[in-house]
Scaffold this motif. Structure first.
Motif, PDB file in Angstrom:
ATOM      1  N   VAL A   1     -48.544 -65.282 -39.280  1.00  0.00           N
ATOM      2  CA  VAL A   1     -49.406 -64.468 -38.428  1.00  0.00           C
ATOM      3  C   VAL A   1     -50.591 -65.341 -38.031  1.00  0.00           C
ATOM      4  O   VAL A   1     -51.202 -65.994 -38.885  1.00  0.00           O
ATOM      5  CB  VAL A   1     -49.907 -63.206 -39.162  1.00  0.00           C
ATOM      6  N   LEU A   2     -50.908 -65.374 -36.749  1.00  0.00           N
ATOM      7  CA  LEU A   2     -52.069 -66.109 -36.253  1.00  0.00           C
ATOM      8  C   LEU A   2     -53.172 -65.100 -35.942  1.00  0.00           C
ATOM      9  O   LEU A   2     -52.978 -64.183 -35.147  1.00  0.00           O
ATOM     10  CB  LEU A   2     -51.717 -66.896 -34.986  1.00  0.00           C
ATOM     11  N   TYR A   3     -54.309 -65.260 -36.605  1.00  0.00           N
ATOM     12  CA  TYR A   3     -55.474 -64.421 -36.343  1.00  0.00           C
ATOM     13  C   TYR A   3     -56.453 -65.247 -35.508  1.00  0.00           C
ATOM     14  O   TYR A   3     -57.073 -66.164 -36.022  1.00  0.00           O
ATOM     15  CB  TYR A   3     -56.147 -63.985 -37.644  1.00  0.00           C
ATOM     16  N   VAL A   4     -56.560 -64.941 -34.231  1.00  0.00           N
ATOM     17  CA  VAL A   4     -57.481 -65.665 -33.358  1.00  0.00           C
ATOM     18  C   VAL A   4     -58.852 -65.016 -33.488  1.00  0.00           C
ATOM     19  O   VAL A   4     -59.022 -63.829 -33.237  1.00  0.00           O
ATOM     20  CB  VAL A   4     -56.995 -65.637 -31.890  1.00  0.00           C
ATOM     21  N   ARG A   5     -59.816 -65.838 -33.916  1.00  0.00           N
ATOM     22  CA  ARG A   5     -61.178 -65.355 -34.102  1.00  0.00           C
ATOM     23  C   ARG A   5     -62.137 -66.270 -33.348  1.00  0.00           C
ATOM     24  O   ARG A   5     -61.722 -67.057 -32.503  1.00  0.00           O
ATOM     25  CB  ARG A   5     -61.500 -65.294 -35.594  1.00  0.00           C
ATOM     26  N   GLY A   6     -63.388 -66.209 -33.683  1.00  0.00           N
ATOM     27  CA  GLY A   6     -64.418 -66.892 -32.912  1.00  0.00           C
ATOM     28  C   GLY A   6     -64.446 -68.414 -32.985  1.00  0.00           C
ATOM     29  O   GLY A   6     -65.161 -69.037 -32.214  1.00  0.00           O
ATOM     30  N   SER A   7     -63.712 -69.036 -33.907  1.00  0.00           N
ATOM     31  CA  SER A   7     -63.801 -70.495 -34.048  1.00  0.00           C
ATOM     32  C   SER A   7     -62.896 -71.241 -33.073  1.00  0.00           C
ATOM     33  O   SER A   7     -62.869 -72.466 -33.062  1.00  0.00           O
ATOM     34  CB  SER A   7     -63.445 -70.919 -35.478  1.00  0.00           C
ATOM     35  N   THR A   8     -62.169 -70.510 -32.241  1.00  0.00           N
ATOM     36  CA  THR A   8     -61.344 -71.133 -31.196  1.00  0.00           C
ATOM     37  C   THR A   8     -61.558 -70.400 -29.878  1.00  0.00           C
ATOM     38  O   THR A   8     -61.883 -69.219 -29.863  1.00  0.00           O
ATOM     39  CB  THR A   8     -59.841 -71.105 -31.545  1.00  0.00           C
ATOM     40  N   ASP A   9     -61.358 -71.112 -28.801  1.00  0.00           N
ATOM     41  CA  ASP A   9     -61.475 -70.530 -27.467  1.00  0.00           C
ATOM     42  C   ASP A   9     -60.098 -70.038 -27.067  1.00  0.00           C
ATOM     43  O   ASP A   9     -59.157 -70.828 -27.020  1.00  0.00           O
ATOM     44  CB  ASP A   9     -61.990 -71.588 -26.497  1.00  0.00           C
ATOM     45  N   ALA A  10     -59.949 -68.774 -26.779  1.00  0.00           N
ATOM     46  CA  ALA A  10     -58.642 -68.197 -26.446  1.00  0.00           C
ATOM     47  C   ALA A  10     -58.139 -68.595 -25.067  1.00  0.00           C
ATOM     48  O   ALA A  10     -56.969 -68.445 -24.785  1.00  0.00           O
ATOM     49  CB  ALA A  10     -58.696 -66.680 -26.561  1.00  0.00           C
ATOM     50  N   SER A  11     -59.018 -69.089 -24.211  1.00  0.00           N
ATOM     51  CA  SER A  11     -58.567 -69.408 -22.861  1.00  0.00           C
ATOM     52  C   SER A  11     -57.885 -70.764 -22.809  1.00  0.00           C
ATOM     53  O   SER A  11     -58.371 -71.737 -23.400  1.00  0.00           O
ATOM     54  CB  SER A  11     -59.753 -69.389 -21.883  1.00  0.00           C
ATOM     55  N   PRO A  12     -56.727 -70.883 -22.113  1.00  0.00           N
ATOM     56  CA  PRO A  12     -56.058 -72.169 -22.013  1.00  0.00           C
ATOM     57  C   PRO A  12     -56.851 -73.131 -21.131  1.00  0.00           C
ATOM     58  O   PRO A  12     -57.509 -72.717 -20.198  1.00  0.00           O
ATOM     59  CB  PRO A  12     -54.699 -71.828 -21.382  1.00  0.00           C
ATOM     60  N   ARG A  13     -56.749 -74.406 -21.419  1.00  0.00           N
ATOM     61  CA  ARG A  13     -57.461 -75.422 -20.638  1.00  0.00           C
ATOM     62  C   ARG A  13     -56.477 -76.254 -19.858  1.00  0.00           C
ATOM     63  O   ARG A  13     -55.478 -76.633 -20.229  1.00  0.00           O
ATOM     64  CB  ARG A  13     -58.268 -76.322 -21.558  1.00  0.00           C
TER      65      ARG A  13
ATOM     66  N   ALA B   1     -66.377 -66.337 -37.042  1.00  0.00           N
ATOM     67  CA  ALA B   1     -65.213 -66.089 -37.901  1.00  0.00           C
ATOM     68  C   ALA B   1     -64.134 -67.123 -37.587  1.00  0.00           C
ATOM     69  O   ALA B   1     -63.930 -67.507 -36.437  1.00  0.00           O
ATOM     70  CB  ALA B   1     -64.684 -64.677 -37.669  1.00  0.00           C
ATOM     71  N   LEU B   2     -63.455 -67.596 -38.623  1.00  0.00           N
ATOM     72  CA  LEU B   2     -62.506 -68.687 -38.498  1.00  0.00           C
ATOM     73  C   LEU B   2     -61.123 -68.186 -38.079  1.00  0.00           C
ATOM     74  O   LEU B   2     -60.552 -67.310 -38.718  1.00  0.00           O
ATOM     75  CB  LEU B   2     -62.395 -69.407 -39.844  1.00  0.00           C
ATOM     76  N   THR B   3     -60.603 -68.752 -36.986  1.00  0.00           N
ATOM     77  CA  THR B   3     -59.213 -68.509 -36.607  1.00  0.00           C
ATOM     78  C   THR B   3     -58.345 -69.043 -37.737  1.00  0.00           C
ATOM     79  O   THR B   3     -58.627 -70.095 -38.301  1.00  0.00           O
ATOM     80  CB  THR B   3     -58.878 -69.229 -35.292  1.00  0.00           C
TER      81      THR B   3
END
Length: 72
Positions: free
Chosen positions: A60-72, A22-24
């Motif tokens: 509104v930002l919807y974070v989904r599977g197309s981005t990694d939620a963890s900071p690098r 799913a796209l963020t």
């Protein structure tokens, strides 16, 4: 994906939820953006100074599977 490349969409279209992953996405108030833009155009046509130079709108930002939620 998403560890190699993050993809973010715009305006939370229906297909963004159905894709795999799913796209963020970022959702903005499209109606309000349009109304503000038309108001500024009409002001310009009447040779009035613009009512707004910068317009800040909520989103509104919807974070989904197309981005990694963890900071690098």
């Amino acid at each position: 994906m998403p560890r190699q490349l993050g993809i973010v969409g715009f305006n939370d279209l229906e297909i963004t939820r159905a894709s795999n992953p799913a796209l963020t996405t970022v959702e903005t108030p499209r109606r309000r953006m349009g109304l503000d833009a038309v108001s500024m155009i009409f002001s310009s046509l009447r040779s009035e100074p613009p009512r707004h130079r910068h317009v800040k709108l909520p989103y509104v930002l919807y974070v989904r599977g197309s981005t990694d939620a963890s900071p690098r």
